[in-house]
Structures are given as structure tokens and as C-alpha cells.
Write a protein that holds these residues in place. Structure first.
Motif, PDB file in Angstrom:
ATOM      1  N   VAL A   1     -38.324 -62.477 -12.720  1.00 35.81           N
ATOM      2  CA  VAL A   1     -39.143 -61.737 -13.667  1.00 35.81           C
ATOM      3  C   VAL A   1     -40.618 -61.919 -13.386  1.00 35.81           C
ATOM      4  O   VAL A   1     -41.414 -60.995 -13.468  1.00 35.81           O
ATOM      5  CB  VAL A   1     -38.806 -62.182 -15.112  1.00 35.81           C
ATOM      6  N   SER A   2     -41.016 -63.147 -13.027  1.00 38.60           N
ATOM      7  CA  SER A   2     -42.424 -63.416 -12.801  1.00 38.60           C
ATOM      8  C   SER A   2     -42.965 -62.647 -11.610  1.00 38.60           C
ATOM      9  O   SER A   2     -44.158 -62.373 -11.538  1.00 38.60           O
ATOM     10  CB  SER A   2     -42.639 -64.920 -12.596  1.00 38.60           C
ATOM     11  N   CYS A   3     -42.099 -62.298 -10.675  1.00 41.84           N
ATOM     12  CA  CYS A   3     -42.541 -61.572  -9.491  1.00 41.84           C
ATOM     13  C   CYS A   3     -42.320 -60.064  -9.641  1.00 41.84           C
ATOM     14  O   CYS A   3     -42.606 -59.310  -8.729  1.00 41.84           O
ATOM     15  CB  CYS A   3     -41.772 -62.060  -8.269  1.00 41.84           C
ATOM     16  N   SER A   4     -41.806 -59.660 -10.773  1.00 43.35           N
ATOM     17  CA  SER A   4     -41.453 -58.262 -10.968  1.00 43.35           C
ATOM     18  C   SER A   4     -42.664 -57.435 -11.356  1.00 43.35           C
ATOM     19  O   SER A   4     -43.644 -57.937 -11.916  1.00 43.35           O
ATOM     20  CB  SER A   4     -40.370 -58.144 -12.046  1.00 43.35           C
ATOM     21  N   SER A   5     -42.586 -56.127 -11.090  1.00 36.90           N
ATOM     22  CA  SER A   5     -43.643 -55.217 -11.513  1.00 36.90           C
ATOM     23  C   SER A   5     -43.366 -54.678 -12.906  1.00 36.90           C
ATOM     24  O   SER A   5     -44.095 -53.840 -13.404  1.00 36.90           O
ATOM     25  CB  SER A   5     -43.744 -54.054 -10.522  1.00 36.90           C
ATOM     26  N   VAL A   6     -42.295 -55.166 -13.560  1.00 34.26           N
ATOM     27  CA  VAL A   6     -41.941 -54.754 -14.913  1.00 34.26           C
ATOM     28  C   VAL A   6     -42.564 -55.725 -15.906  1.00 34.26           C
ATOM     29  O   VAL A   6     -42.361 -56.932 -15.821  1.00 34.26           O
ATOM     30  CB  VAL A   6     -40.412 -54.720 -15.117  1.00 34.26           C
ATOM     31  N   LYS A   7     -43.327 -55.196 -16.853  1.00 33.18           N
ATOM     32  CA  LYS A   7     -44.010 -56.045 -17.822  1.00 33.18           C
ATOM     33  C   LYS A   7     -43.784 -55.508 -19.231  1.00 33.18           C
ATOM     34  O   LYS A   7     -43.910 -54.311 -19.475  1.00 33.18           O
ATOM     35  CB  LYS A   7     -45.510 -56.072 -17.515  1.00 33.18           C
ATOM     36  N   VAL A   8     -43.433 -56.403 -20.166  1.00 32.37           N
ATOM     37  CA  VAL A   8     -43.308 -56.021 -21.569  1.00 32.37           C
ATOM     38  C   VAL A   8     -44.703 -56.003 -22.182  1.00 32.37           C
ATOM     39  O   VAL A   8     -45.429 -57.000 -22.112  1.00 32.37           O
ATOM     40  CB  VAL A   8     -42.402 -56.999 -22.341  1.00 32.37           C
ATOM     41  N   THR A   9     -45.086 -54.886 -22.770  1.00 35.56           N
ATOM     42  CA  THR A   9     -46.428 -54.758 -23.347  1.00 35.56           C
ATOM     43  C   THR A   9     -46.429 -54.870 -24.866  1.00 35.56           C
ATOM     44  O   THR A   9     -47.463 -55.173 -25.467  1.00 35.56           O
ATOM     45  CB  THR A   9     -47.059 -53.412 -22.948  1.00 35.56           C
ATOM     46  N   ASP A  10     -45.282 -54.624 -25.493  1.00 31.91           N
ATOM     47  CA  ASP A  10     -45.226 -54.706 -26.952  1.00 31.91           C
ATOM     48  C   ASP A  10     -43.766 -54.688 -27.396  1.00 31.91           C
ATOM     49  O   ASP A  10     -42.905 -54.153 -26.674  1.00 31.91           O
ATOM     50  CB  ASP A  10     -45.973 -53.521 -27.581  1.00 31.91           C
ATOM     51  N   SER A  11     -43.480 -55.250 -28.564  1.00 30.05           N
ATOM     52  CA  SER A  11     -42.127 -55.204 -29.102  1.00 30.05           C
ATOM     53  C   SER A  11     -42.177 -55.323 -30.616  1.00 30.05           C
ATOM     54  O   SER A  11     -43.133 -55.874 -31.178  1.00 30.05           O
ATOM     55  CB  SER A  11     -41.242 -56.290 -28.488  1.00 30.05           C
ATOM     56  N   TRP A  12     -41.143 -54.832 -31.268  1.00 35.01           N
ATOM     57  CA  TRP A  12     -41.112 -54.808 -32.725  1.00 35.01           C
ATOM     58  C   TRP A  12     -39.672 -54.772 -33.208  1.00 35.01           C
ATOM     59  O   TRP A  12     -38.815 -54.172 -32.562  1.00 35.01           O
ATOM     60  CB  TRP A  12     -41.856 -53.579 -33.231  1.00 35.01           C
ATOM     61  N   ARG A  13     -39.420 -55.431 -34.342  1.00 36.18           N
ATOM     62  CA  ARG A  13     -38.109 -55.385 -34.976  1.00 36.18           C
ATOM     63  C   ARG A  13     -38.272 -55.140 -36.468  1.00 36.18           C
ATOM     64  O   ARG A  13     -39.140 -55.735 -37.112  1.00 36.18           O
ATOM     65  CB  ARG A  13     -37.365 -56.703 -34.770  1.00 36.18           C
ATOM     66  N   GLN A  14     -37.466 -54.260 -36.995  1.00 38.92           N
ATOM     67  CA  GLN A  14     -37.459 -54.020 -38.435  1.00 38.92           C
ATOM     68  C   GLN A  14     -36.957 -55.288 -39.130  1.00 38.92           C
ATOM     69  O   GLN A  14     -35.877 -55.794 -38.820  1.00 38.92           O
ATOM     70  CB  GLN A  14     -36.542 -52.837 -38.756  1.00 38.92           C
ATOM     71  N   GLU A  15     -37.740 -55.793 -40.057  1.00 36.43           N
ATOM     72  CA  GLU A  15     -37.419 -57.079 -40.685  1.00 36.43           C
ATOM     73  C   GLU A  15     -36.067 -57.070 -41.381  1.00 36.43           C
ATOM     74  O   GLU A  15     -35.366 -58.089 -41.412  1.00 36.43           O
ATOM     75  CB  GLU A  15     -38.520 -57.459 -41.685  1.00 36.43           C
ATOM     76  N   SER A  16     -35.692 -55.934 -41.960  1.00 33.83           N
ATOM     77  CA  SER A  16     -34.441 -55.870 -42.717  1.00 33.83           C
ATOM     78  C   SER A  16     -33.228 -55.534 -41.856  1.00 33.83           C
ATOM     79  O   SER A  16     -32.122 -55.399 -42.363  1.00 33.83           O
ATOM     80  CB  SER A  16     -34.556 -54.824 -43.832  1.00 33.83           C
ATOM     81  N   SER A  17     -33.439 -55.412 -40.537  1.00 34.32           N
ATOM     82  CA  SER A  17     -32.330 -55.038 -39.659  1.00 34.32           C
ATOM     83  C   SER A  17     -31.353 -56.192 -39.481  1.00 34.32           C
ATOM     84  O   SER A  17     -31.731 -57.364 -39.544  1.00 34.32           O
ATOM     85  CB  SER A  17     -32.844 -54.595 -38.287  1.00 34.32           C
TER      86      SER A  17
END
Length: 219
Positions: free
Chosen positions: A18-34
Motif C-alpha cells: 500500500v505504501s508504494c501504491s499510487s492509490v491514496k484514500v483522500t476522505d471517508s465517512w460513515r453514517q453514525e446510525s448505520s
């Protein structure tokens, strides 16, 4: 929206990949009531007009998810009649939802490109600039995603100095919830100048799975 672990024995290897990958997570979100999505069937959908890319991404995502305690399956394998890029009516979407739920499927994970930027790099200065090609489309309901976009993970074109940066979203819908609360999680990622589908697909799948494990930790 702020803030969408590999098998313990392979954790070190995974982190290195993952550290060498060109894929990067820029943001994430979860519905609190899910609810916790582990133990529930998840249908994985890759929205692309390229069937080979679709199958590759869906297979790699389900492999990564299932290896980490989730229960998922590829949409193309179980529902071959589905065409994620075909524009459909609200009535057709309602029928699809009913069909899925009658088979015990309430969760749908959809990955699609939200934006593509083309930029050039010069060897002398190393500078770059971005040229947006597709504008940000914002968040929409299940109907808006299904049949609304496509993902084209082609390699760079023109010259070796011209590159592309892809911004993707993976959204999870809970079809058992009211229409305005179906969206329960979002993971935004960025892929810089993808060159090889097989590597990008696996890296993308690993990143998405790792982020989902953080959003939905085992209790």
C-alpha cells in the motif's frame, strides 16, 4: 464529510504494498446510525463500460473483502443481466432493489470515477498542472449511482509526459433503510497515472478494504 487490516499474517506485506501504491484514500465517512456491515451480504458493483475492467475490479474487491471477514460477491457473476452503465428508470431500480432484498441482499458497494484530471510533467522542473476533464458530480442516491456513471481505467495517452489522475468514490447503500438514508458510507480515493490494470485493481481493493475495516471495526 470527514473521515468510506489485511489478514494478520500478511499485514506487513500489505502495508509495504500500500505504501508504494499510487492509490491514496483522500476522505471517508460513515453514517453514525448505520449497522455493522460484517455478516451481511454485500453486492460489489464496478461502474465501467469495459467488461474486463469491471470483472477485474469486482473480483479483486470481493477477494479482499472476503479475506477480511466480510461477505461479498461480484454483481456480474450473480446478476449477469445487470448493466451498471445503462440509464434506467426509477421503476427499474425499484424492481432491482426488490429482487436483491428478496435474495437477502441489502448492502450494495458501488465504485465509480468522479473526476479525471490530465496534467503534464516536465523533466527539467518536475512541475505539473491540472486540467479538469470531468467535474465533481456530488453525492446522490442509489438511483443516481446505478446507471449514472462509468469508470474508464485506461492508461495514459498522448505522450509519456501527459498523465491522468483519477478520483474515485466507493459508496455503500443499505437498501433496507428509507430512501434518504440509504447511503451509509463513502470512501474517496485518488489514483495517480495508472499503468497496469492488475496492480491498480488489487491496490485499490486493498485500500478500500482497509478503510472499511476502520469505518466498521469488529466489536
Amino acid at each position: 464529510m470527514k473521515t468510506l487490516n489485511k489478514i494478520i499474517g500478511l499485514l506487513t506485506i500489505t502495508l509495504l504494498v500500500v505504501s508504494c501504491s499510487s492509490v491514496k484514500v483522500t476522505d471517508s465517512w460513515r453514517q453514525e446510525s448505520s449497522k455493522d456491515i460484517k455478516g451481511e451480504q454485500i453486492m460489489v458493483v464496478s461502474v465501467t463500460n469495459n467488461e474486463i475492467s469491471r470483472q477485474r475490479f469486482e473480483k479483486d474487491i470481493t477477494t479482499a473483502l472476503n479475506a477480511n471477514g466480510f461477505e461479498s460477491f461480484e454483481s456480474y457473476a450473480k446478476y449477469p443481466e445487470m448493466n451498471p452503465t445503462k440509464k434506467v428508470s426509477q421503476e427499474d431500480v425499484t424492481k432491482l432493489k426488490q429482487k436483491l432484498q428478496s435474495n437477502g441482499v441489502n448492502l450494495v458497494a458501488i465504485s465509480a470515477v468522479k473526476e479525471i484530471k490530465e496534467y503534464t510533467e516536465t523533466n527539467t522542473t518536475g512541475s505539473s498542472y491540472g486540467m479538469p476533464m470531468y467535474g465533481y458530480r456530488g453525492y446522490r442516491g442509489f438511483h443516481g449511482y446505478y446507471g449514472g456513471m462509468y469508470m474508464d481505467m485506461g492508461t495514459s495517452t498522448s505522450t509519456t509526459k501527459v498523465k491522468k489522475k483519477y478520483k474515485l468514490e466507493t459508496v455503500i447503500y443499505d437498501l433496507s433503510k428509507p430512501k434518504d438514508k440509504e447511503l451509509i458510507a463513502v470512501v474517496s480515493t485518488e489514483i495517480d497515472d495508472p499503468q497496469k490494470l492488475t496492480k491498480i485493481s488489487k491496490d485499490f481493493s486493498d485500500r478500500i478494504t482497509k478503510e472499511l475495516m476502520e469505518l466498521f471495526p469488529v466489536k
